[in-house]
Scaffold this motif. Sequence first.
Motif, mmCIF file in Angstrom:
data_model
loop_
_atom_site.group_PDB
_atom_site.id
_atom_site.type_symbol
_atom_site.label_atom_id
_atom_site.label_comp_id
_atom_site.label_asym_id
_atom_site.label_seq_id
_atom_site.Cartn_x
_atom_site.Cartn_y
_atom_site.Cartn_z
ATOM 1 N N GLN A 78 0.748 -1.154 0.007
ATOM 2 C CA GLN A 78 -0.182 -0.075 -0.162
ATOM 3 C C GLN A 78 0.996 1.233 0.055
ATOM 4 N N VAL A 79 0.370 2.260 -0.817
ATOM 5 C CA VAL A 79 1.287 3.590 -0.717
ATOM 6 C C VAL A 79 0.023 4.508 -0.156
ATOM 7 N N ASN A 80 0.331 5.089 0.917
ATOM 8 C CA ASN A 80 -0.334 5.981 1.646
ATOM 9 C C ASN A 80 -0.237 7.428 0.755
ATOM 10 N N PHE A 81 -1.230 8.188 1.033
ATOM 11 C CA PHE A 81 -1.157 9.534 0.616
ATOM 12 C C PHE A 81 0.265 10.303 0.638
ATOM 13 N N PHE A 82 1.024 11.111 0.022
ATOM 14 C CA PHE A 82 2.180 11.608 0.375
ATOM 15 C C PHE A 82 1.544 13.166 0.425
ATOM 16 N N HIS A 83 1.368 13.730 1.678
ATOM 17 C CA HIS A 83 1.015 15.136 1.663
ATOM 18 C C HIS A 83 2.147 15.911 1.422
ATOM 19 N N ASN A 84 1.746 17.066 1.006
ATOM 20 C CA ASN A 84 2.872 18.144 0.329
ATOM 21 C C ASN A 84 2.981 19.053 1.469
ATOM 22 N N ASN A 85 4.068 18.731 2.495
ATOM 23 C CA ASN A 85 4.280 19.842 3.387
ATOM 24 C C ASN A 85 5.423 20.780 3.375
ATOM 25 N N ALA A 86 5.709 20.920 1.886
ATOM 26 C CA ALA A 86 6.849 21.834 1.677
ATOM 27 C C ALA A 86 6.435 23.249 1.837
ATOM 28 N N ASP A 87 7.521 24.091 2.069
ATOM 29 C CA ASP A 87 7.070 25.644 2.273
ATOM 30 C C ASP A 87 6.420 26.145 0.943
ATOM 31 N N LEU A 88 6.835 25.894 0.112
ATOM 32 C CA LEU A 88 6.350 26.296 -1.333
ATOM 33 C C LEU A 88 5.647 25.228 -1.947
ATOM 34 N N GLU A 130 3.291 23.239 -4.751
ATOM 35 C CA GLU A 130 2.818 23.171 -6.087
ATOM 36 C C GLU A 130 1.570 22.396 -6.158
ATOM 37 N N PRO A 131 0.483 22.738 -6.630
ATOM 38 C CA PRO A 131 -0.704 22.167 -6.505
ATOM 39 C C PRO A 131 -0.810 20.777 -7.210
ATOM 40 N N GLY A 132 -1.040 19.867 -6.545
ATOM 41 C CA GLY A 132 -1.171 18.335 -7.389
ATOM 42 C C GLY A 132 -0.091 17.503 -7.380
ATOM 43 N N ILE A 133 0.927 17.935 -6.740
ATOM 44 C CA ILE A 133 2.242 17.085 -6.874
ATOM 45 C C ILE A 133 2.232 16.030 -5.980
ATOM 46 N N ASP A 134 1.483 16.046 -4.951
ATOM 47 C CA ASP A 134 1.154 14.997 -3.714
ATOM 48 C C ASP A 134 0.418 13.817 -4.531
ATOM 49 N N ARG A 135 -0.524 14.323 -5.308
ATOM 50 C CA ARG A 135 -1.210 13.245 -5.886
ATOM 51 C C ARG A 135 -0.433 12.521 -6.989
ATOM 52 N N ASP A 136 0.456 13.380 -7.739
ATOM 53 C CA ASP A 136 1.015 12.825 -8.682
ATOM 54 C C ASP A 136 2.326 11.968 -8.154
ATOM 55 N N PHE A 137 2.919 12.276 -7.088
ATOM 56 C CA PHE A 137 3.838 11.370 -6.464
ATOM 57 C C PHE A 137 3.325 10.011 -6.055
ATOM 58 N N THR A 138 2.335 10.225 -5.236
ATOM 59 C CA THR A 138 1.499 9.031 -4.746
ATOM 60 C C THR A 138 1.262 8.036 -5.826
ATOM 61 N N LEU A 139 0.731 8.418 -7.011
ATOM 62 C CA LEU A 139 0.444 7.790 -8.337
ATOM 63 C C LEU A 139 1.825 7.132 -8.743
ATOM 64 N N ALA A 140 2.882 8.063 -9.073
ATOM 65 C CA ALA A 140 3.906 7.615 -9.771
ATOM 66 C C ALA A 140 4.765 6.500 -8.851
ATOM 67 N N LEU A 141 4.527 6.377 -7.550
ATOM 68 C CA LEU A 141 5.049 5.403 -6.636
ATOM 69 C C LEU A 141 4.377 4.003 -6.572
ATOM 70 N N GLN A 142 3.118 4.096 -6.794
ATOM 71 C CA GLN A 142 2.234 2.938 -6.989
ATOM 72 C C GLN A 142 2.510 2.292 -8.245
ATOM 73 N N ASP A 143 2.632 3.123 -9.439
ATOM 74 C CA ASP A 143 2.688 2.610 -10.752
ATOM 75 C C ASP A 143 3.843 1.906 -10.871
ATOM 76 N N LEU A 144 5.061 2.418 -10.314
ATOM 77 C CA LEU A 144 6.366 1.925 -10.555
ATOM 78 C C LEU A 144 6.278 0.569 -9.807
ATOM 79 N N ILE A 145 5.916 0.354 -8.642
ATOM 80 C CA ILE A 145 5.779 -0.849 -7.681
ATOM 81 C C ILE A 145 5.006 -1.894 -8.547
ATOM 82 N N MET A 146 3.906 -1.501 -8.889
ATOM 83 C CA MET A 146 2.980 -2.459 -9.888
ATOM 84 C C MET A 146 3.609 -2.962 -11.114
#
Length: 167
Positions: free
Chosen positions: A36-46, A48-64
Amino acid sequence: MKKIYSLFAFLSLFMLSGCGVYNFTGASTIDAKTFQVNFFHNNADLVEPGIDRDFTLALQDLIMNQTNLNLVSNGGELVYEGEIVDYRITPMTATADQQAAQNRLTIRVMVRFTNKKKETDDFEKTFEFYYDFPGTSLPTGSVLNEAIKTIFERITQDIFNESLAKW
């Protein structure tokens, strides 16, 4: 002549039996069937909208794509969780008139990996990568998309290697 054929057949079977455990990615899933890949929240100071979802999906896709593990939403035997902790754009080189000639986008992700089958494989580690782009370009549109894609490919592969490939 019959002995030679028998010996050849025996050697062929012996050599082919070793091929059954070979894995092209080098991944060792230790009898795990699910991840399972839990949602990676964006806690950076700056942010960028949507990169948290994109990263979570990218990690899921790579492992699958690189294992035969099944993705589950909870109760996974291998669990990836964490957050994006840094997103920054830094000028790298300057021109004579004090303008940025090259900028660098850097993204850092904190990952906590839990292996319920083999707890000694658990880790908490930061992964980081960057993308350089011309100072005349803004980090928007296709420049930003290419940068994020390149960074996420590298970070997710590094996470995979650290957690499963042991390279």
